[in-house]
Design a protein around this motif. Structure first.
Motif, mmCIF file in Angstrom:
data_model
loop_
_atom_site.group_PDB
_atom_site.id
_atom_site.type_symbol
_atom_site.label_atom_id
_atom_site.label_comp_id
_atom_site.label_asym_id
_atom_site.label_seq_id
_atom_site.Cartn_x
_atom_site.Cartn_y
_atom_site.Cartn_z
ATOM 1 N N MET A 1 -15.154 -0.276 7.897
ATOM 2 C CA MET A 1 -15.663 -0.176 6.549
ATOM 3 C C MET A 1 -14.677 0.507 5.620
ATOM 4 S SD MET A 1 -18.663 2.513 7.275
ATOM 5 C CE MET A 1 -18.296 4.120 7.901
ATOM 6 N N PRO A 2 -13.422 0.068 5.654
ATOM 7 C CA PRO A 2 -12.479 0.700 4.731
ATOM 8 C C PRO A 2 -12.679 0.256 3.282
ATOM 9 C CG PRO A 2 -11.361 -0.941 6.066
ATOM 10 C CD PRO A 2 -12.776 -0.880 6.541
ATOM 11 N N ILE A 3 -12.279 1.136 2.397
ATOM 12 C CA ILE A 3 -12.147 0.798 0.987
ATOM 13 C C ILE A 3 -10.721 1.158 0.621
ATOM 14 C CG2 ILE A 3 -13.052 3.040 0.233
ATOM 15 C CD1 ILE A 3 -14.219 1.496 -2.231
ATOM 16 N N THR A 4 -10.067 0.289 -0.139
ATOM 17 C CA THR A 4 -8.659 0.484 -0.448
ATOM 18 C C THR A 4 -8.418 0.449 -1.944
ATOM 19 O OG1 THR A 4 -8.055 -0.620 1.626
ATOM 20 C CG2 THR A 4 -6.316 -0.345 -0.009
ATOM 21 N N ARG A 5 -7.688 1.432 -2.414
ATOM 22 C CA ARG A 5 -7.180 1.451 -3.791
ATOM 23 C C ARG A 5 -5.730 1.019 -3.710
ATOM 24 N NH1 ARG A 5 -10.828 4.250 -7.224
ATOM 25 N NH2 ARG A 5 -9.389 3.767 -8.900
ATOM 26 N N ILE A 6 -5.377 0.080 -4.564
ATOM 27 C CA ILE A 6 -4.020 -0.437 -4.595
ATOM 28 C C ILE A 6 -3.429 -0.161 -5.974
ATOM 29 C CG2 ILE A 6 -2.528 -2.462 -4.354
ATOM 30 C CD1 ILE A 6 -5.891 -2.972 -3.000
ATOM 31 N N ALA A 7 -2.392 0.663 -6.016
ATOM 32 C CA ALA A 7 -1.688 0.934 -7.265
ATOM 33 C C ALA A 7 -0.616 -0.140 -7.430
ATOM 34 C CB ALA A 7 -1.063 2.322 -7.231
ATOM 35 N N ILE A 8 -0.691 -0.876 -8.538
ATOM 36 C CA ILE A 8 0.190 -2.013 -8.755
ATOM 37 C C ILE A 8 0.761 -1.953 -10.173
ATOM 38 C CG2 ILE A 8 -1.812 -3.442 -9.391
ATOM 39 C CD1 ILE A 8 -0.355 -5.883 -8.275
ATOM 40 N N PRO A 9 2.021 -2.336 -10.336
ATOM 41 C CA PRO A 9 2.560 -2.403 -11.696
ATOM 42 C C PRO A 9 1.804 -3.452 -12.521
ATOM 43 C CG PRO A 9 4.338 -2.540 -10.064
ATOM 44 C CD PRO A 9 3.036 -2.670 -9.332
ATOM 45 N N GLU A 10 1.431 -3.097 -13.729
ATOM 46 C CA GLU A 10 0.683 -4.012 -14.615
ATOM 47 C C GLU A 10 1.373 -5.366 -14.735
ATOM 48 O OE1 GLU A 10 -2.115 -5.581 -16.925
ATOM 49 O OE2 GLU A 10 -2.297 -3.456 -16.482
ATOM 50 N N ARG A 11 2.671 -5.356 -14.859
ATOM 51 C CA ARG A 11 3.409 -6.604 -15.070
ATOM 52 C C ARG A 11 3.357 -7.541 -13.867
ATOM 53 N NH1 ARG A 11 8.073 -6.046 -12.400
ATOM 54 N NH2 ARG A 11 8.832 -3.945 -11.980
ATOM 55 N N ARG A 12 2.990 -7.027 -12.707
ATOM 56 C CA ARG A 12 2.926 -7.848 -11.490
ATOM 57 C C ARG A 12 1.497 -8.275 -11.137
ATOM 58 N NH1 ARG A 12 7.882 -9.770 -10.314
ATOM 59 N NH2 ARG A 12 9.387 -8.137 -9.884
ATOM 60 N N PHE A 13 0.508 -7.729 -11.801
ATOM 61 C CA PHE A 13 -0.879 -7.931 -11.385
ATOM 62 C C PHE A 13 -1.269 -9.407 -11.293
ATOM 63 C CE2 PHE A 13 -5.421 -8.417 -12.135
ATOM 64 C CZ PHE A 13 -5.915 -7.688 -11.070
ATOM 65 N N ASN A 14 -1.099 -10.177 -12.352
ATOM 66 C CA ASN A 14 -1.555 -11.571 -12.353
ATOM 67 C C ASN A 14 -0.897 -12.405 -11.267
ATOM 68 O OD1 ASN A 14 -3.347 -11.164 -14.469
ATOM 69 N ND2 ASN A 14 -1.823 -11.681 -16.019
ATOM 70 N N ALA A 15 0.377 -12.184 -11.031
ATOM 71 C CA ALA A 15 1.099 -12.987 -10.036
ATOM 72 C C ALA A 15 0.829 -12.537 -8.602
ATOM 73 C CB ALA A 15 2.603 -12.928 -10.322
ATOM 74 N N TRP A 16 0.550 -11.252 -8.407
ATOM 75 C CA TRP A 16 0.484 -10.710 -7.050
ATOM 76 C C TRP A 16 -0.914 -10.386 -6.537
ATOM 77 C CZ3 TRP A 16 4.853 -6.494 -6.493
ATOM 78 C CH2 TRP A 16 6.098 -7.110 -6.563
ATOM 79 N N GLN A 17 -1.882 -10.160 -7.378
ATOM 80 C CA GLN A 17 -3.173 -9.595 -6.952
ATOM 81 C C GLN A 17 -3.830 -10.381 -5.815
ATOM 82 O OE1 GLN A 17 -6.526 -10.886 -7.714
ATOM 83 N NE2 GLN A 17 -7.502 -9.138 -6.726
ATOM 84 N N PHE A 40 -13.486 -4.340 0.583
ATOM 85 C CA PHE A 40 -13.673 -3.530 -0.620
ATOM 86 C C PHE A 40 -12.294 -3.075 -1.082
ATOM 87 C CE2 PHE A 40 -17.576 -3.270 1.765
ATOM 88 C CZ PHE A 40 -18.546 -3.507 0.794
ATOM 89 N N GLN A 41 -11.844 -3.650 -2.193
ATOM 90 C CA GLN A 41 -10.505 -3.374 -2.714
ATOM 91 C C GLN A 41 -10.592 -3.075 -4.203
ATOM 92 O OE1 GLN A 41 -8.327 -6.957 -1.883
ATOM 93 N NE2 GLN A 41 -8.543 -6.751 0.337
ATOM 94 N N LEU A 42 -9.887 -2.045 -4.630
ATOM 95 C CA LEU A 42 -9.842 -1.662 -6.037
ATOM 96 C C LEU A 42 -8.382 -1.666 -6.479
ATOM 97 C CD1 LEU A 42 -12.237 1.388 -5.753
ATOM 98 C CD2 LEU A 42 -12.824 -0.891 -6.583
ATOM 99 N N PHE A 43 -8.059 -2.474 -7.465
ATOM 100 C CA PHE A 43 -6.692 -2.542 -7.973
ATOM 101 C C PHE A 43 -6.572 -1.679 -9.217
ATOM 102 C CE2 PHE A 43 -6.727 -6.136 -5.211
ATOM 103 C CZ PHE A 43 -5.409 -6.307 -4.813
#
Length: 134
Positions: A1-17, A40-43
């Motif tokens: 039951m993990p939940i993960t927060r992923i810190a991502i550069p804004e400029r990469r979000f659409n291409a990588w999410q 359960f993932q939070l970007f």
């Protein structure tokens, strides 16, 4: 039951999410014995000036980290052994490198654990291990 927060550069979000999401879930299922529906993932998207990090601290090689740095904060409900953790780290980095071409030095992963009573999946009820679908 993990939940993960992923810190991502804004400029990469659409291409990588979506590719990051898939790589993470596949790695959790194969290395951490996470069921397929347990996702359960939070970007968290960050602009260029919203993150401060050292490009070389424990980066593993001379090139260091780039502005593409991804940080995964995985909170899990039960501990895993060091072999499972190492397998997760390696699998996730490999999948990300293949799917989005990220430099392995640009992937940071932190795993923490909680007790079952630290979770409520809804309804204001404390999670019970017996609640896990068979």
């Amino acid at each position: 039951m993990p939940i993960t927060r992923i810190a991502i550069p804004e400029r990469r979000f659409n291409a990588w999410q979506s590719k990051i999401s898939e790589a993470l879930q596949q790695s959790l299922e194969s290395c951490f014995s996470v069921p397929a529906n347990d996702c359960f993932q939070l970007f968290d998207r960050y602009g260029e000036t919203d993150r401060v990090f050292d490009k070389h601290y424990l980066s593993g090689d001379e090139s260091g980290r780039s502005e593409d740095l991804l940080v995964f904060q995985i909170t899990a409900g039960r501990p895993r052994n060091i072999e499972q953790k190492q397998a997760l780290y390696a699998a996730l980095v490999e999948r990300l490198h293949k799917s989005i071409g990220i430099n392995p030095q640009d992937v940071m992963i932190v795993v923490t654990y909680t007790e079952p009573e630290d979770w409520s999946f809804g309804g204001g009820k404390v999670f019970q291990v017996a609640d896990i679908p068979k």
